[in-house]
Design a protein around this motif. Structure first.
Motif, mmCIF file in Angstrom:
data_model
loop_
_atom_site.group_PDB
_atom_site.id
_atom_site.type_symbol
_atom_site.label_atom_id
_atom_site.label_comp_id
_atom_site.label_asym_id
_atom_site.label_seq_id
_atom_site.Cartn_x
_atom_site.Cartn_y
_atom_site.Cartn_z
ATOM 1 N N THR A 92 0.738 -1.352 -0.100
ATOM 2 C CA THR A 92 0.211 0.058 0.088
ATOM 3 C C THR A 92 1.041 1.290 0.039
ATOM 4 O O THR A 92 0.346 2.284 -0.650
ATOM 5 N N ALA A 93 1.862 1.164 0.855
ATOM 6 C CA ALA A 93 2.839 2.441 0.551
ATOM 7 C C ALA A 93 3.574 2.462 -0.686
ATOM 8 O O ALA A 93 3.666 3.918 -0.884
ATOM 9 N N VAL A 99 0.652 6.469 -7.267
ATOM 10 C CA VAL A 99 -0.385 7.112 -7.683
ATOM 11 C C VAL A 99 -1.205 7.677 -6.294
ATOM 12 O O VAL A 99 -2.378 8.266 -6.440
ATOM 13 N N GLY A 100 -0.590 7.919 -5.260
ATOM 14 C CA GLY A 100 -1.223 8.475 -4.093
ATOM 15 C C GLY A 100 -0.710 9.354 -3.510
ATOM 16 O O GLY A 100 -0.283 10.522 -4.124
ATOM 17 N N THR A 101 -0.556 9.612 -2.342
ATOM 18 C CA THR A 101 -0.161 11.128 -1.575
ATOM 19 C C THR A 101 1.048 10.600 -0.696
ATOM 20 O O THR A 101 1.388 9.730 -0.117
ATOM 21 N N ALA A 102 1.900 11.819 -0.452
ATOM 22 C CA ALA A 102 2.997 11.456 0.399
ATOM 23 C C ALA A 102 2.709 11.134 1.872
ATOM 24 O O ALA A 102 3.310 10.341 2.512
ATOM 25 N N GLN A 103 1.572 11.760 2.272
ATOM 26 C CA GLN A 103 0.987 11.482 3.735
ATOM 27 C C GLN A 103 0.762 10.096 3.880
ATOM 28 O O GLN A 103 1.066 9.152 4.522
ATOM 29 N N GLY A 104 0.166 9.269 2.639
ATOM 30 C CA GLY A 104 -0.193 7.960 2.487
ATOM 31 C C GLY A 104 1.048 6.991 2.664
ATOM 32 O O GLY A 104 1.339 5.940 3.360
#
Length: 224
Positions: A92-93, A99-104
């Motif tokens: 998931t990381a 395709v996600g966020t730096a926070q994610g």
């Protein structure tokens, strides 16, 4: 009710599809469900370090498990479940990074790294006593870098001692040849891959199998 290794298809399948085809479309499509599954596992801990001890399929159909209790593998089901949880958080990381966020990325990386550290500290010694445990520790990067050569040698020694006989079930088997070959133990990997005696892939071929059996000894050497 999701169980380790099976329900983790929620993260493993999308990332494997991305690795195979190189398109991030599947990751964009599945990111939210990957997040939800990882968070569901995290919430199942209820503030504890590890997932609660409960029924797991674990290293299902370990060939040394009792015939009527195929979930009783040599490697601890708790170890397997928490390692797959760490692997899911890792995937998931990696998906967040693509395709996600730096926070994610930070959230799921921290979750995976903390879990790996705790697993190794509290379950690592036991894991080194089985081929499945060593393979999972190597492939999911549960063991620290400083321990990888030791774990790989332990795994290779066990495979050599067993003359390449398969001693893993559903979750350990897909990992063991990769764990050996990536660590440079090609001779041991081929010893296992090319074995023709019972408890091997080629034994099944010689017996006329057209798919991999549920059990390694589904047809015994005497034909029973």
């Amino acid at each position: 009710m999701g169980r380790a290794g099976w329900a983790d298809a929620a993260t493993i399948v999308p990332f494997s599809t991305y690795e195979t085809f190189g398109s991030s479309q599947i990751l964009r499509q599945q990111l939210n469900s990957m997040r939800r599954w990882t968070e569901a596992l995290h919430n199942r801990r209820a503030g504890a370090k590890f997932l609660p001890t409960e029924f797991q399929f674990g290293d299902w159909c370990d060939p040394d498990a009792p015939g009527d209790r195929p979930w009783e593998s040599k490697v601890s089901a708790d170890f397997v479940a928490n390692c797959f949880f760490a692997h899911t958080a890792d995937l998931t990381a990696k998906t967040e990074a693509l395709v996600g966020t730096a926070q994610g990325v930070k959230h799921y990386s921290d979750m995976a790294n903390e879990l790996k550290k705790d697993i190794w500290a509290e379950m690592g010694v036991e894991a080194l006593t089985t081929t499945a445990g060593c393979s999972i520790a190597l492939e999911f990067e549960i063991c620290p870098t400083s321990e990888r050569s030791k774990v790989a040698k332990t795994l290779a020694d066990m495979v050599r001692k067993d003359n390449g006989m398969i001693t893993t079930g559903f979750l350990g088997t897909p990992l063991i040849l990769h764990a050996l070959s990536k660590a440079g133990y090609l001779e041991e990997a081929y010893l296992m891959l090319m074995r023709r005696e019972i408890r091997s892939w080629l034994y099944q071929v010689d017996q006329g199998a057209t798919t991999i059996w549920e059990r390694w000894d589904a047809i015994r050497a005497d034909g029973s």
